[in-house]
Design an enzyme around this catalytic site. Structure first.
Site, PDB file in Angstrom:
ATOM      1  N   HIS D 105       0.862  -1.182   0.000  1.00 16.63           N
ATOM      2  CA  HIS D 105       0.000   0.000   0.000  1.00 16.63           C
ATOM      3  C   HIS D 105       0.897   1.230   0.000  1.00 16.63           C
ATOM      4  O   HIS D 105       1.970   1.211   0.613  1.00 16.63           O
ATOM      5  CB  HIS D 105      -0.829   0.104   1.283  1.00 16.63           C
ATOM      6  CG  HIS D 105      -1.787  -1.006   1.520  1.00 16.63           C
ATOM      7  ND1 HIS D 105      -1.433  -2.196   2.069  1.00 16.63           N
ATOM      8  CD2 HIS D 105      -3.128  -1.077   1.325  1.00 16.63           C
ATOM      9  CE1 HIS D 105      -2.502  -2.969   2.188  1.00 16.63           C
ATOM     10  NE2 HIS D 105      -3.542  -2.325   1.742  1.00 16.63           N
ATOM     11  N   GLU D 272      -9.190 -13.422  -2.419  1.00 17.04           N
ATOM     12  CA  GLU D 272      -8.537 -13.855  -1.186  1.00 17.04           C
ATOM     13  C   GLU D 272      -9.402 -14.930  -0.545  1.00 17.04           C
ATOM     14  O   GLU D 272     -10.517 -14.654  -0.104  1.00 17.04           O
ATOM     15  CB  GLU D 272      -8.372 -12.663  -0.230  1.00 17.04           C
ATOM     16  CG  GLU D 272      -7.777 -13.090   1.087  1.00 17.04           C
ATOM     17  CD  GLU D 272      -7.384 -11.949   1.997  1.00 17.04           C
ATOM     18  OE1 GLU D 272      -6.953 -10.880   1.512  1.00 17.04           O
ATOM     19  OE2 GLU D 272      -7.510 -12.122   3.215  1.00 17.04           O
ATOM     20  N   HIS D 275     -11.324 -14.281   2.596  1.00 23.66           N
ATOM     21  CA  HIS D 275     -12.533 -13.484   2.385  1.00 23.66           C
ATOM     22  C   HIS D 275     -13.661 -14.352   1.834  1.00 23.66           C
ATOM     23  O   HIS D 275     -14.820 -14.186   2.194  1.00 23.66           O
ATOM     24  CB  HIS D 275     -12.252 -12.335   1.412  1.00 23.66           C
ATOM     25  CG  HIS D 275     -11.277 -11.325   1.921  1.00 23.66           C
ATOM     26  ND1 HIS D 275     -10.810 -10.280   1.166  1.00 23.66           N
ATOM     27  CD2 HIS D 275     -10.684 -11.197   3.140  1.00 23.66           C
ATOM     28  CE1 HIS D 275      -9.968  -9.548   1.894  1.00 23.66           C
ATOM     29  NE2 HIS D 275      -9.864 -10.101   3.085  1.00 23.66           N
ATOM     30  N   ASP D 300      -4.839 -13.787  -3.459  1.00 24.12           N
ATOM     31  CA  ASP D 300      -4.156 -13.492  -2.197  1.00 24.12           C
ATOM     32  C   ASP D 300      -4.079 -14.782  -1.407  1.00 24.12           C
ATOM     33  O   ASP D 300      -5.015 -15.158  -0.699  1.00 24.12           O
ATOM     34  CB  ASP D 300      -4.947 -12.427  -1.419  1.00 24.12           C
ATOM     35  CG  ASP D 300      -4.364 -11.044  -1.632  1.00 24.12           C
ATOM     36  OD1 ASP D 300      -3.519 -10.883  -2.529  1.00 24.12           O
ATOM     37  OD2 ASP D 300      -4.755 -10.130  -0.892  1.00 24.12           O
ATOM     38  N   ASP D 343      -0.870 -12.615   1.332  1.00 22.46           N
ATOM     39  CA  ASP D 343      -1.542 -11.644   2.202  1.00 22.46           C
ATOM     40  C   ASP D 343      -1.805 -12.354   3.533  1.00 22.46           C
ATOM     41  O   ASP D 343      -2.941 -12.662   3.889  1.00 22.46           O
ATOM     42  CB  ASP D 343      -2.834 -11.161   1.550  1.00 22.46           C
ATOM     43  CG  ASP D 343      -3.433  -9.997   2.333  1.00 22.46           C
ATOM     44  OD1 ASP D 343      -2.883  -9.634   3.378  1.00 22.46           O
ATOM     45  OD2 ASP D 343      -4.462  -9.465   1.884  1.00 22.46           O
TER      46      ASP D 343
END
Lengths: 440, 440, 440, 440
Positions: D105, D272, D275, D300, D343
């Site tokens: 980020h 991901e 998620h 991810d 991640d």
């Protein structure tokens, strides 16, 4: 008689062929009953059992669909004729599969009559046949249980029904069930309280229901002792379904209940992982917890899908899970007199007769792999020594006093005043996971 | 001193204005402290408590975002200066809101020092001030608890830490916490085992950890008796978060644990509904179960969202839920010495200082409505008599024998042989729900 | 004929008695069909519909238990005789309850024959009778749907079955269903893809199945146009159960599917809140989302329990939920030609015939209260103006350019360079909740 | 400079040692970057990426506890000094691990200043250094993303904030992010809308927010084209947390949104699995669905625990899962320009510096095993041909007409009239599972 029951005609006894290829799903590639691991035969570690209700009574109906499984053993002129044909088929299956145990509900084996007396007569006749088949084949009863949830009379509960007349019926049925357990030499007797709970808190007197359930169990214990039945009593926790809330929510709930009513010396637990995950725990959780409290009696070896919120009773196929279960089982010295009961059903879309074999073979191999992995983990001792080292501080000094219960808060405070802040110790979860993966 | 602490300057004492309109959110429309219901003042049924950590220490940080709540009481030159300013602000808030109790962790009220000794000195200084403010305002401590989870030393647990040095630190901290409880006249003392559990089963010796936790509690009981501390000990169940699995999963798990280790006479439970729902139960479940087992000590009155899988600690606003809780509380004769502690935080987006008032007012009104509803339900007796009628069969004949534990399976069987099949009785859930709705 | 169908003999037409006490559960206390709110009659806002399958075909069987509901209209010599008796009973019920719509599956109304032709003949005969009863009573069809999931042929899916022969059967069945919809003047036609999904990803070609489903819908649209059927097509999302994964997971999944295959102008959604919560959303979520995307066609007004992971299809009784639904419905100008269909069943323990009335009355009153609340919220405008004020920045300057799509990143950057950091604005969630509670 | 950044001094470049024992967790046993499978190097199939935020910025703080991870690279006099030290450490780590990509980020790499201008200057300085290190080491940027959720200004959303001033700030930040992506040659650019959703439906105008989000994306697309940025745009779905509801709930929700606003040609998805499971799906679900819709851009690679309701971002260690992902990836021809981004974060209790290596090595080996398994499955073709056979009916006759969209309901009906009832075909789920297990 052999001819008339040869319903799995195309399928011979399942062999052990360790190097069979991927498409060959009608042989064991991992399960070898006689092979000895850690001083015990595979079949004695695994103590597999076929469940009668799913595998021989299941129709494939679900809440949204009708029957899909049309079994040849259900074609008969009368319910009793079907029941006998079914029992023959089942023993043929047990034998070909090479499984030494089966489990059943009273009402699976024998059709319910229009009165208690008729039901009992049916059960006498059917268990005569079962006994004969047990003797002939050497297959034994891992556990019996009474179906106290399917008949409409039990819709509001059995031992927790608001109407004592229903509780009385349940008692009469269990009395007969205990007699049957004795007759057939069942090694365990299971209570699954599918409707012992509530659908709505508004119409329920929880305190009264729990007391009735405890008193019911006390009568059961007394009768068991009276008839000299030697088997182990087991309670099977489930959090919900069909009830909104079942009192036997999970292992710890049942342990709390049993201890509160001083029943804990008479019961152990039969843990079903699909129930464990429905209670919000990980797959192996209740097996571990029950074992830690000395209460692990038997395991209903099945699985659900973690993304589904109901009991799917699938055949267990995940090697990670079977490894965790078998590690716990070995560490407590085995499950006997309990076992690994396949409380699992072929999917309703698995309509071929051979699917019944494939499913059991796949699951037995999954457990055989789990056993082999667990044995390697224990024999190599890497994980064990990592854990032992982690708790080493409890083997001496202030730790030992905590361990044996002789320390006081004042002593703990003194220790901190002398020794200050503890040092940081990594939990090393990823290392444990990586090492564990090495054995899968 | 009044001037320097007037941090809620624009907000006067909250009045009771029953007919205030929708936009007027800075007055009570339902909560009237002195009003008497069923022979007791509202404030004595409800025994509200403000929690110090969320409402005065919360910063609004979440796992994905930084601080959003910038409170004037946190602007000070040193941690101790802030701590004092914060405590003044809190008592101003309690007083304006008209709440008679507060709850706190040792480390909320007083900053942790670099040694145990320094932490204890800070705590002494802060609790001197707290005692002074308590006396001046009449606000009392509902419960104290020790924070055994936030400091990095507790990352692998406190009483269940694999390193006994950490357990010793926890013991020393709790010893001081008990001294503080006595000094401030706390009516209860809470244990929430946030890190007493595990993140990975692979690196954990569950049996050892449970035994250490039990031995820890035994030391705590002994010290409490030694110093003559009279408050009620409470354990607060939570299933998970931060741990993957917390040993105090839910009410029944804790009851099982306490009974197994013979600790049950020394502890009751502090039930938090947001924890109950995370364990897969309905909102009111653990309040009801704890009450039924005689173990309901206090309630952390908050709520989560049923569609979220973590603890959101929202202010309770659902009248249906507050009605169910208050009905249970009235039926057990009240919560004293426990209470209704708002273990709830304003959303991190609710950045106005007045939001802290609005949230508490909304929740207190929600509980006041719940109390009024429950009182009407109990006074009118419609539901009660429907339930009583439902269980009537246990008041005579075979039912009574089951009730008092004198029946046997043989008698139950005889009863069925004489009386045959039970009659069908509707559970009438929709009727109960419709009648219940009448009171909301 | 009236006499022979008077199966609810003891129950007269349900009156509206607003001040009836708690025990009087056989009258409306809130629902008053003719009363006008916001310029429309209550019955036109609410457009209630009784569902035929649960209320007239349901037996009370669940996966763990047999039939509990023994309805007099199911006692007949032949399936067709029962079917007719059932239809008469249903119209008697609709009329006494005062509901103007009903919904049904082809196979609920009319027994499946051994061939498609026989099934179609049965359906012709039954719909002749239905048409006659519709004309006589004024009750109309809210929607028809085809049951493409219960027969064993559909076990692996209908439009997504790996065998095109099954897909063809589904197509033939839907063709007839569309003819029936036209004949009976159905205002909508629903597709619920209960088995359109998968049980195991291993045996599934997802891409092929989605394409087949899309092509199936295209054929359906073509045939609808050909026969000049005017009703609204609706797809009903459900995430899972019976499938492990259903393609129509939730509102957004269906919208994505429809847009991808350019079918979105031909379909809207029928949202069932019990399905919404199973997909992990809050009760009102999919109603709101469908409405926002202009796709809300109808609502299956039922509820589940948030602590249960399967579809319980309970009657909706929570006023908070009904208020949220009706607020959304009013804001989009009503549901017509859709409605509020009670896709709900009495509990299997609710065995009294009157329970069917009580359940519907309780739910209709719950929606009537929800409507009244929503009307007050909208008429008083407090919440609306709070929300409007919150988004005010989009009505002018840079906000307006974002709103109309004419802004650029460069302009946004310039705005920030000139105006710096945005000011902090409280989200005031607790204020909104408190104000909302004022209307409940 | 090498000396000052040698923070992992004791750890050499990680070797591939296929026969290393269980305790040796600092070498690869399965991942061999240069090995060729199905015509492509392992590293090209796997395209691993280290995530900067978890692995280099993570502190171990959780909602219940303070920092546990004290990294040497965070010890510096100023934020910028730390940032540089951290970046050096990261490139040392990438190099020793042998991973060719990283993700970050904007605000991870470079501290936020007190104005946008200062933040941008910091970012310029840091990305100059990053570019230098990229050139020196050959490590590249898999993707960049802008942190539009952590700063308090974004508490009510970024592109969906009710205040357009905040949206403008987000736009300015993304503009700079796109410039950075171009400068560093990022192969993708990710949007994760952590706060694009709502906490309370009461204060939210969903329709307005969705439109603003769409308009925001349109500006972003325009700016990308203007500056000639070639990377792939990716949206990362997540159902909830921190929001109660996030608009990008899952793959299908995002696809629906993108198609509705005609943005689908400009974006793919970054899936991901942690998620995905939070949205109620199975681990591999969204990877499969996104792939089927031609929208799978990147993965991810992490995992959660199915029994936990929040994002735990654990390192993926389950071979079953990695096999399913890699099978899908191979079937769509690879992930390029996307990759497998870790991640994932070491547990906060994993405090040793070496744990960062162990975690990545364990996960890379888990994916390498998954890849090898998937390759064997595809090369042997057993499963593929079983599936192909299952759908064979669509390759000819009426099936082919359905496939190509030329069939009609009338033709389907004719087919059924001629061919009658379809034959029963077993879904054979257990066979598929057993065969699949063969490859694990």
């Amino acid at each position: 008689m052999a001819t008339e029951t040869e319903l799995f005609a195309g399928i011979p006894k399942i062999p052990y062929v360790p190097d069979a290829g991927a498409r060959d799903v009608l042989c064991f590639k991992h399960y070898s009953a006689e092979e000895v691991l850690l001083g015990r035969k595979m079949e004695d570690w695994l103590r597999f059992s076929v469940c009668y209700w799913h595998s021989f009574c299941g129709t494939g109906a679900d809440p949204f669909g009708f029957q899909t499984l049309h079994r040849p053993w259900n074609e008969g002129a009368t319910p009793m004729e079907c029941a006998k044909k079914r029992l023959h088929a089942a023993f043929e299956f047990f034998t070909k599969l090479g499984v030494k145990y089966y489990t059943f509900h009273d009402r699976d084996m024998s059709p319910e009559g229009s009165t208690l007396e008729e039901s009992n007569r049916n059960l006498d006749e059917m268990t005569d046949l079962a006994l004969q088949l047990q003797i002939r084949t050497g297959v034994k009863v891992l556990w019996v249980t009474c179906n106290l949830f399917a008949h409409s009379r039990y819709m509001n509960g059995a031992a927790t029904n608001p109407d004592c007349h229903v509780l009385a019926f349940a008692g009469a049925q269990v009395k007969k069930g205990l007699d049957v357990a004795k007759k057939l030499g069942a090694e365990n007797f299971v209570f699954w309280g599918g409707r012992e709970g509530f659908y709505s808190i508004h119409n329920t007197d929880v305190a009264a229901e729990l007391k009735h359930m405890a008193n019911f169990f006390k009568m059961v214990v007394k009768y068991k002792e009276k008839i000299g039945l030697k088997c182990q009593f087991l309670i099977e926790p489930k959090p919900k379904e069909p009830c909104k809330h079942q009192y036997d929510y999970d292992a710890m709930s049942v342990i709390g209940f049993l201890k509160h009513y001083e029943l804990d010396s008479h019961f152990k637990l039969n843990i079903e992982p699909n129930h464990t995950t429905l209670a919000g725990h990980s797959y192996e959780h209740d097996v571990v917890m029950a074992s830690v409290f000395g209460m692990l009696g038997s395991v209903d070896s099945n699985t659900g899908s973690p993304d589904l919120g109901w009991d799917t009773d699938q055949f267990p196929m995940d090697i990670r899970n079977t490894t965790m279960i078998m590690k716990t089982v070995i560490e407590q010295g085995g499950l006997q007199p309990g076992g690994l009961n396949f409380d699992a059903k072929v999917r309703r879309e698995s309509t071929d007769l051979e699917d019944l074999f494939i499913a059991h073979i796949g699951a037995m191999d999954a457990f055989a792999r789990g056993l082999r992995n667990a044995v390697r983990i224990i024999e190599e001792g890497v994980v064990t020594s990592m854990v032992k080292e982690r708790y080493m501080s409890f083997s001496h000094g202030i730790g030992q006093k905590v361990e044996d219960g002789s320390a006081s808060l004042e002593e703990l405070e003194d220790f901190v005043k002398q020794n200050g802040e503890p040092k940081v110790t990594s939990g090393k979860q990823e290392k444990y996971e990586t090492v564990f993966n090495h054995y899968l």
